[in-house]
Design a protein around this motif. Structure first.
Motif, short mmCIF file in Angstrom:
data_model
loop_
_atom_site.label_atom_id
_atom_site.label_comp_id
_atom_site.label_asym_id
_atom_site.label_seq_id
_atom_site.Cartn_x
_atom_site.Cartn_y
_atom_site.Cartn_z
N ILE A 21 0.89 -1.56 -0.05
CA ILE A 21 -0.08 0.03 -0.17
C ILE A 21 1.17 0.78 -0.10
O ILE A 21 2.27 1.52 1.15
CB ILE A 21 -0.86 -0.38 1.25
CG1 ILE A 21 -1.81 -1.12 1.26
CG2 ILE A 21 -1.97 1.74 1.64
CD1 ILE A 21 -3.08 -1.68 2.34
N GLU A 22 0.61 1.60 -1.17
CA GLU A 22 1.90 3.12 -1.33
C GLU A 22 0.51 4.36 -0.60
O GLU A 22 -0.40 4.39 -1.76
CB GLU A 22 1.63 3.45 -2.78
CG GLU A 22 3.26 4.22 -2.58
CD GLU A 22 3.70 4.86 -3.85
OE1 GLU A 22 4.11 5.57 -4.20
OE2 GLU A 22 2.89 3.87 -5.03
N ASN A 23 0.98 5.42 -0.24
CA ASN A 23 0.11 6.42 0.20
C ASN A 23 1.03 7.86 -0.34
O ASN A 23 2.07 7.55 0.67
CB ASN A 23 -0.37 6.52 1.66
CG ASN A 23 -1.05 7.54 1.96
OD1 ASN A 23 -1.80 8.44 1.47
ND2 ASN A 23 -1.62 7.09 3.23
N ILE A 24 0.93 8.62 -1.22
CA ILE A 24 1.68 9.61 -1.94
C ILE A 24 0.48 10.54 -1.52
O ILE A 24 1.64 11.78 -1.36
CB ILE A 24 1.57 9.62 -3.22
CG1 ILE A 24 -0.06 9.34 -3.74
CG2 ILE A 24 2.47 8.33 -3.27
CD1 ILE A 24 0.14 9.43 -5.14
N GLY A 25 -0.25 10.75 -1.01
CA GLY A 25 -1.13 12.16 -0.21
C GLY A 25 -1.49 11.57 0.65
O GLY A 25 -1.90 13.32 1.62
N ALA A 29 -5.18 5.48 2.64
CA ALA A 29 -5.04 3.91 2.09
C ALA A 29 -5.31 2.89 2.10
O ALA A 29 -5.66 3.03 3.67
CB ALA A 29 -3.83 4.35 1.32
N TYR A 30 -5.69 1.69 1.83
CA TYR A 30 -6.43 1.05 1.99
C TYR A 30 -6.58 -0.39 1.09
O TYR A 30 -6.62 -0.11 0.30
CB TYR A 30 -7.78 0.82 3.16
CG TYR A 30 -9.14 1.68 2.11
CD1 TYR A 30 -9.73 0.09 1.96
CD2 TYR A 30 -9.27 2.77 2.07
CE1 TYR A 30 -10.80 0.37 1.05
CE2 TYR A 30 -10.47 2.71 1.40
CZ TYR A 30 -11.26 1.18 0.73
OH TYR A 30 -12.42 1.88 -0.30
N TRP A 31 -6.45 -1.61 2.20
CA TRP A 31 -6.95 -2.76 1.01
C TRP A 31 -8.00 -3.15 2.05
O TRP A 31 -7.80 -3.43 2.57
CB TRP A 31 -6.32 -3.56 0.64
CG TRP A 31 -6.16 -4.80 0.84
CD1 TRP A 31 -6.53 -5.33 -1.51
CD2 TRP A 31 -6.48 -6.02 1.60
NE1 TRP A 31 -6.67 -6.31 -0.48
CE2 TRP A 31 -6.68 -6.94 0.05
CE3 TRP A 31 -6.25 -6.25 2.65
CZ2 TRP A 31 -7.11 -8.52 1.15
CZ3 TRP A 31 -6.73 -7.41 3.60
CH2 TRP A 31 -7.27 -8.60 2.34
N GLU A 32 -9.16 -3.54 1.07
CA GLU A 32 -10.35 -4.26 1.80
C GLU A 32 -10.18 -5.47 1.12
O GLU A 32 -10.67 -5.83 0.32
CB GLU A 32 -11.38 -3.44 1.49
CG GLU A 32 -13.07 -4.35 2.62
CD GLU A 32 -14.37 -3.74 2.92
OE1 GLU A 32 -14.73 -4.07 2.00
OE2 GLU A 32 -13.34 -2.51 2.65
N GLY A 33 -10.72 -6.64 2.50
CA GLY A 33 -10.85 -8.00 1.81
C GLY A 33 -11.99 -8.58 1.23
O GLY A 33 -12.51 -7.97 1.69
N PHE A 116 -3.97 2.66 6.12
CA PHE A 116 -2.63 3.45 6.28
C PHE A 116 -3.32 4.23 6.04
O PHE A 116 -3.22 5.07 5.37
CB PHE A 116 -1.12 2.77 5.38
CG PHE A 116 -0.41 3.17 5.34
CD1 PHE A 116 0.26 3.74 6.75
CD2 PHE A 116 0.49 3.82 4.11
CE1 PHE A 116 1.77 4.45 6.70
CE2 PHE A 116 1.81 4.86 3.71
CZ PHE A 116 2.33 4.67 5.33
N SER A 117 -2.78 5.63 7.05
CA SER A 117 -3.66 7.27 6.59
C SER A 117 -2.98 7.98 7.92
O SER A 117 -2.08 7.62 8.42
CB SER A 117 -4.44 7.45 7.32
OG SER A 117 -5.17 6.79 8.66
#
Length: 160
Positions: A21-25, A29-33, A116-117
């Motif tokens: 997970i790349e957070n550029i801003g 940023a997240y992933w949900e399964g 990820f925030s």
């Protein structure tokens, strides 16, 4: 993990690929399964997951794993549990996180979410596993009985 666009084959813990997970801003940023449907009764689950962070701005932000947990019963209530990870801004060490959750009703479905925030940077997750916990309440030991003088009748450990 179900999003092949997030697979990273260069940075892994001890497998062929990890979830990146790349957070550029610096926002969320997240992933949900995908939902994990439980076919046989279980009263809880344990999990293990490894994480690695790198290029974290100001050593800040929030990194967490949460679960939407669906239980049996007339309301089929949803329970939301959060587990916070340590953030290593140097990005040199994989960190293992483990925990257990026990519920009063049987679990019917689990949906994991990695978040990820609050900062910029990269995070990798690898070796994610969920293991069922099945309890036999008929063989449980009474730890406290108000009809027995209101004293503890056994030993217990933190988390039980």
């Amino acid at each position: 993990l179900n999003d092949v666009t997030a697979w990273d084959t260069e940075v892994t813990h001890n497998s062929t690929h990890s979830l990146k997970i790349e957070n550029i801003g610096g926002t969320d940023a997240y992933w949900e399964g995908k939902p994990i449907v439980i076919d046989s009764p279980m009263q809880g689950f344990s999990f293990d997951i490894w994480s690695l962070t790198k290029d974290i701005r100001n050593n800040g932000g929030k990194l967490q794993l949460s679960f939407d947990v669906y239980l049996t019963g007339k309301n089929n209530k949803e329970s939301y549990r959060k587990v916070f990870f340590d953030i290593d801004s140097n990005g040199t060490n994989w960190i293992k996180n483990s925990s257990k959750f026990i519920f009063a009703s049987d679990v019917t479905k689990i949906i994991p979410k990695l978040e990820f925030s609050g900062t910029t940077g990269n995070v990798w997750f690898d070796n994610f596993s969920i293991t069922p916990i099945q309890l036999d309440w008929t063989n449980s030991k009474v730890l406290f009985d108000s009809n027995n003088g209101g004293t503890f009748t056994g030993k217990y450990e933190k988390g039980e």
